[in-house]
Write an enzyme that holds these catalytic residues in place. Structure first.
Site, mmCIF file in Angstrom:
data_model
loop_
_atom_site.group_PDB
_atom_site.id
_atom_site.type_symbol
_atom_site.label_atom_id
_atom_site.label_comp_id
_atom_site.label_asym_id
_atom_site.label_seq_id
_atom_site.Cartn_x
_atom_site.Cartn_y
_atom_site.Cartn_z
ATOM 1 N N CYS A 1 0.816 -1.214 0.000
ATOM 2 C CA CYS A 1 0.000 0.000 0.000
ATOM 3 C C CYS A 1 0.849 1.264 0.000
ATOM 4 O O CYS A 1 2.049 1.222 0.250
ATOM 5 C CB CYS A 1 -0.877 0.068 1.251
ATOM 6 S SG CYS A 1 -2.014 -1.295 1.434
ATOM 7 N N GLY B 1 0.277 0.354 -5.184
ATOM 8 C CA GLY B 1 -0.962 -0.415 -5.092
ATOM 9 C C GLY B 1 -1.947 0.012 -6.151
ATOM 10 O O GLY B 1 -2.190 1.209 -6.319
ATOM 11 N N ASN C 1 -0.136 1.238 5.770
ATOM 12 C CA ASN C 1 0.798 0.506 4.900
ATOM 13 C C ASN C 1 1.627 -0.387 5.806
ATOM 14 O O ASN C 1 2.287 0.108 6.719
ATOM 15 C CB ASN C 1 1.690 1.500 4.141
ATOM 16 C CG ASN C 1 2.777 0.812 3.312
ATOM 17 O OD1 ASN C 1 3.811 1.384 3.046
ATOM 18 N ND2 ASN C 1 2.552 -0.424 2.905
ATOM 19 N N GLY C 2 1.590 -1.681 5.544
ATOM 20 C CA GLY C 2 2.356 -2.623 6.364
ATOM 21 C C GLY C 2 1.518 -3.824 6.704
ATOM 22 O O GLY C 2 0.416 -4.001 6.169
ATOM 23 N N TYR D 1 13.529 -2.821 -5.309
ATOM 24 C CA TYR D 1 12.440 -2.918 -6.272
ATOM 25 C C TYR D 1 11.228 -2.021 -6.028
ATOM 26 O O TYR D 1 10.718 -1.378 -6.951
ATOM 27 C CB TYR D 1 11.990 -4.395 -6.381
ATOM 28 C CG TYR D 1 10.667 -4.566 -7.066
ATOM 29 C CD1 TYR D 1 10.507 -4.145 -8.388
ATOM 30 C CD2 TYR D 1 9.574 -5.107 -6.402
ATOM 31 C CE1 TYR D 1 9.281 -4.269 -9.023
ATOM 32 C CE2 TYR D 1 8.346 -5.236 -7.039
ATOM 33 C CZ TYR D 1 8.210 -4.809 -8.346
ATOM 34 O OH TYR D 1 7.013 -4.920 -8.959
#
Ligand code: SF4
Length: 472
Positions: free
Chosen positions: A8, A34, A108-109, A248
């Site tokens: 996210c 996302g 996010n996580g 990445y």
């Protein structure tokens, strides 16, 4: 080449009459984190207003939806891509109205004890509406006996383990929190008198905000009418910045821990050329993520970098079922080989990782079919042997090719003439050598080493259950 999925991206802004428009732009810049769904919640000082849907940011929001989001504060969220429409219930930000008022949260996580906490909360009568671990945080906040919201959030997060970069919105405030390990990125900036937060600095570039600093691991920042207040409520611990963000996930124009991601990736390529040189004619990147590393490799090796693979940027979801007669359909939709570049050449092909191996195999085949004499695969990270439990959607470790095969066996599977992975030391050297603002950081590298910095509570319980050691 996207193989692992980012979980996210989050964005937040305090005190700007263009809050919804700026959040829209911020999410646009974070779209790579996302593509399944996106949402914005705004505050007009009294009420919260929300709009979220499945799809890309530019498809979900238009002038009408954005003008239906009034107010000077906002948070936003983009969520990773999965299949199936049942994921609508997991769209974020989550908005709740509890006895202390309205609250929105974007996460996010990934929590490593979410299931354990959820079982406990459900045992106490809590009813969940989604399958996200974010809702666990919401329930913990709602049931806290603390008076002030900041104390309620702290109490809730003290019970949570794992990775979280969070944005909260109330009618009067914006709150940013990063877990004590700092797995996922979160940065703070300013735009005139407004305070902004984002997963990555590339969101600031688009709205012309100025980068101020990272939200520190273990820091909670409250922005309200009293200004910006910082809290460090979770105690000090060794940091574990996700090293894969550099390899990445993050956008190359972003800065993480003060380092430019593009420069780190180029350095990874240089290290790769030092560790695994190849007797070849040209270097070719697997676009887009392999490009900076391929540039570094070519520079270090003194070989020309050629665009032997072209990526289509317009691949949405496809519902056409490939026939046996059109093999490699999936990869061909995304990539095409340029025969004139590859024919008769000894080619070094650079990618950032190999997950299952199926994509790499197809790419090697595609390059050979275009007439390459030799194909030498080089990977700008170590073998991905373990799953991530901190917010990246990796397959089960049994599905990761490097978990069961050694390098030569992988080479045989992907049918390349040679294969070389960058060592972990090489990755760390590239990260350390890149000009930075901070220093002395420590990183998570669990997907290469299996050394998980935060205990995998849920995983442990599942294992114990499978072994019959854990009841209930
Ligand atoms: Fe990043 Fe890998 Fe650690 Fe997950 S396990 S946080 S992908 S380094």
């Amino acid at each position: 080449m996207p193989k692992l999925k980012e979980e996210c991206g989050v964005f937040g802004i305090y005190n700007n009459l263009e809050a919804s428009n700026l959040t829209y732009l911020g999410l646009h810049a974070l779209q790579h984190r996302g593509q399944e769904s996106a949402g914005i919640v705004t505050s007009d000082g009294v009420n919260l207003h929300k709009h979220k849907d499945m799809g890309l940011v530019s498809d979900i929001f238009d002038e009408a939806t954005l003008s239906g989001l009034p107010g000077q504060h906002a948070i936003g969220h983009v969520r990773y891509s999965t299949t199936g429409s049942s994921q609508t219930k997991n769209m974020q930000p989550i908005v709740i109205n509890y006895f202390r008022g309205a609250l929105a949260i974007a996460h996010n996580g990934n929590l490593t004890n979410a299931k354990t906490l959820r079982d406990e909360l459900e045992g106490e009568g809590a009813i969940f509406q989604s399958t996200t671990d974010t809702e666990v945080i919401v329930h913990l906040i709602a049931k806290s006996k603390e008076e002030k919201l900041v104390r309620r959030i702290i109490e809730a997060l003290t019970r949570c383990k794992g990775a979280y970069s969070l944005m909260f919105l109330t009618p009067e405030s914006v709150i940013a929190v990063r877990d004590p390990y700092g797995f996922r990125p979160l940065v703070m900036g300013k735009l005139g008198d407004s305070v902004v937060f984002a997963s990555e600095t590339c969101a600031f570039d688009l709205i012309e905000a100025e980068y101020t600093r990272e939200v520190e691991p273990g820091e909670l920042i409250l922005v309200d009418k009293n200004g910006v207040q910082s809290f460090k409520p979770f105690g000090e611990t060794k940091h574990a910045y996700c090293v894969f963000e550099y390899i990445y996930f993050a956008r190359p124009d972003s800065f993480l821990t003060g380092r430019n991601v593009y420069q780190v990736r180029k350095e990874l390529g240089k290290q790769l050329a030092k560790e695994h040189p190849a007797d070849a004619d040209i270097v070719v990147a697997v676009p887009d993520s392999g490009v900076p590393s391929a540039m570094g490799f070519a520079e270090e090796a003194g070989l020309p970098l050629e665009m032997g693979l072209l990526r289509s940027h317009y691949v949405g979801r496809t519902f056409i079922q490939p026939q046996q007669s059109i093999r490699n359909f999936g990869v061909k939709l995304k990539l095409n080989a340029i025969k004139e570049v590859l024919e008769g050449k000894r080619v070094v092909i650079i990618d950032d990782s190999i997950v299952r191996g199926t994509t790499s195999r197809k790419i090697v085949k595609m390059i050979r079919s275009a007439g390459a004499k030799e194909v030498h695969m080089r990977i700008s990270s170590p073998p991905t042997k373990f799953s991530c439990y901190y917010g990246i959607d990796t397959p089960l470790k049994e599905e990761l090719i490097a978990n069961s095969l050694d390098v030569d066996e992988i080479r045989k599977y992907i049918t390349s003439d040679s294969l070389g992975y960058l060592s972990l030391e090489g990755v760390m050297k590239a990260v350390e050598d890149t000009k930075k603002l901070n220093g002395g950081e420590t990183f998570c590298n669990a997907c290469f080493t299996g050394k998980y910095p935060v205990e995998l509570t849920d995983q442990k319980k599942i294992k114990q259950k499978q072994l019959g050691l854990f009841g209930g």
